[in-house]
Write a protein that holds these residues in place. Structure first.
Motif, PDB file in Angstrom:
ATOM      1  N   CYS A 159       0.862  -1.182   0.000  1.00 19.38           N
ATOM      2  CA  CYS A 159       0.000   0.000   0.000  1.00 19.38           C
ATOM      3  C   CYS A 159       0.904   1.240   0.000  1.00 19.38           C
ATOM      4  O   CYS A 159       2.105   1.146   0.230  1.00 19.38           O
ATOM      5  CB  CYS A 159      -0.938  -0.015   1.210  1.00 19.38           C
ATOM      6  N   VAL A 160       0.322   2.388  -0.269  1.00 19.79           N
ATOM      7  CA  VAL A 160       1.108   3.623  -0.327  1.00 19.79           C
ATOM      8  C   VAL A 160       1.455   4.101   1.077  1.00 19.79           C
ATOM      9  O   VAL A 160       0.757   3.776   2.037  1.00 19.79           O
ATOM     10  CB  VAL A 160       0.369   4.742  -1.098  1.00 19.79           C
ATOM     11  N   PRO A 161       2.525   4.877   1.204  1.00 21.77           N
ATOM     12  CA  PRO A 161       2.878   5.400   2.526  1.00 21.77           C
ATOM     13  C   PRO A 161       1.859   6.421   3.022  1.00 21.77           C
ATOM     14  O   PRO A 161       1.164   7.055   2.225  1.00 21.77           O
ATOM     15  CB  PRO A 161       4.240   6.059   2.310  1.00 21.77           C
TER      16      PRO A 161
ATOM     17  N   TYR B 152      -1.754  13.696  -0.148  1.00 22.25           N
ATOM     18  CA  TYR B 152      -1.668  13.603  -1.607  1.00 22.25           C
ATOM     19  C   TYR B 152      -2.762  14.438  -2.243  1.00 22.25           C
ATOM     20  O   TYR B 152      -3.843  14.602  -1.688  1.00 22.25           O
ATOM     21  CB  TYR B 152      -1.822  12.148  -2.057  1.00 22.25           C
ATOM     22  N   VAL B 153      -2.478  14.938  -3.429  1.00 19.53           N
ATOM     23  CA  VAL B 153      -3.479  15.634  -4.229  1.00 19.53           C
ATOM     24  C   VAL B 153      -4.125  14.597  -5.138  1.00 19.53           C
ATOM     25  O   VAL B 153      -3.439  13.781  -5.751  1.00 19.53           O
ATOM     26  CB  VAL B 153      -2.832  16.771  -5.047  1.00 19.53           C
TER      27      VAL B 153
ATOM     28  N   LEU C  16      -3.598   9.328  -7.169  1.00 14.38           N
ATOM     29  CA  LEU C  16      -2.848  10.117  -6.198  1.00 14.38           C
ATOM     30  C   LEU C  16      -1.615  10.681  -6.871  1.00 14.38           C
ATOM     31  O   LEU C  16      -0.832   9.946  -7.473  1.00 14.38           O
ATOM     32  CB  LEU C  16      -2.406   9.247  -5.016  1.00 14.38           C
ATOM     33  N   ASP C  17      -1.436  11.974  -6.767  1.00 13.64           N
ATOM     34  CA  ASP C  17      -0.292  12.647  -7.369  1.00 13.64           C
ATOM     35  C   ASP C  17       0.894  12.643  -6.401  1.00 13.64           C
ATOM     36  O   ASP C  17       0.714  12.832  -5.200  1.00 13.64           O
ATOM     37  CB  ASP C  17      -0.684  14.081  -7.710  1.00 13.64           C
TER      38      ASP C  17
ATOM     39  N   LYS D  27      -7.511  17.123  -1.589  1.00 20.65           N
ATOM     40  CA  LYS D  27      -6.403  16.444  -0.921  1.00 20.65           C
ATOM     41  C   LYS D  27      -6.902  15.191  -0.238  1.00 20.65           C
ATOM     42  O   LYS D  27      -8.039  15.137   0.248  1.00 20.65           O
ATOM     43  CB  LYS D  27      -5.755  17.355   0.121  1.00 20.65           C
ATOM     44  N   LEU D  28      -6.026  14.198  -0.198  1.00 21.42           N
ATOM     45  CA  LEU D  28      -6.283  12.965   0.533  1.00 21.42           C
ATOM     46  C   LEU D  28      -5.204  12.818   1.590  1.00 21.42           C
ATOM     47  O   LEU D  28      -4.016  12.749   1.264  1.00 21.42           O
ATOM     48  CB  LEU D  28      -6.259  11.757  -0.406  1.00 21.42           C
TER      49      LEU D  28
END
Length: 142
Positions: A42-44, A48-49, A64-65, A126-127
């Motif tokens: 999974c992502v850290p 993120y935008v 996610l950018d 944003k996330l």
């Protein structure tokens, strides 16, 4: 707009609750945390935008950018993280097991209905991805 994804980590997968303004939008499933390795982790955690993108496979979806060390981290439908995800995030309406859920397409449509109008007004979404020490409540209506 700020969305908050609070995650709980397990060796078999990651589960989350996605909220906006303190209201649950949907739940999420992901692969387990494996030190941000491409296609298997999974992502850290971080901020993120979210951006809108089109592909023939997923049609319109979110991504996610600027995920460190990764690219094309999508938010797309999947009901089984280990079988259907390569490091992306899948929204689900209900958690059915570790890294498993149901009604993912319905959850994605709900998320897009919330986020796309904001993006179309050229406003930032944003996330925030963070750890949640508590297991998400699975029976709550979303």
């Amino acid at each position: 707009m700020v969305l908050v994804l609070s995650r709980t980590y397990f060796p078999e997968g990651t589960q989350g609750v996605l909220e906006w303004n303190g209201t649950i939008v949907c739940y999420t499933i992901e692969l387990p945390w494996l030190e941000n390795q491409r296609r298997i982790s999974c992502v850290p955690e971080g901020e993120y935008v979210l951006r809108k993108r089109f592909s023939p496979k997923f049609q319109w979806y979110l991504y996610l950018d600027n995920v460190p060390g990764r690219d094309l981290i999508l938010i797309h439908p999947a009901n089984d993280a280990k079988r259907e995800l390569l490091g992306c995030i899948a929204p689900v309406m209900k958690l059915t097991g570790i890294g498993k859920g149901s009604f993912s397409r319905k959850a994605l449509e709900k998320l897009k209905a919330l986020v796309f109008p904001v993006l179309e007004r050229n406003e930032e979404v944003k996330l925030i991805v963070q750890s949640n020490p508590l297991t998400p409540i699975q029976d709550e209506k979303v």
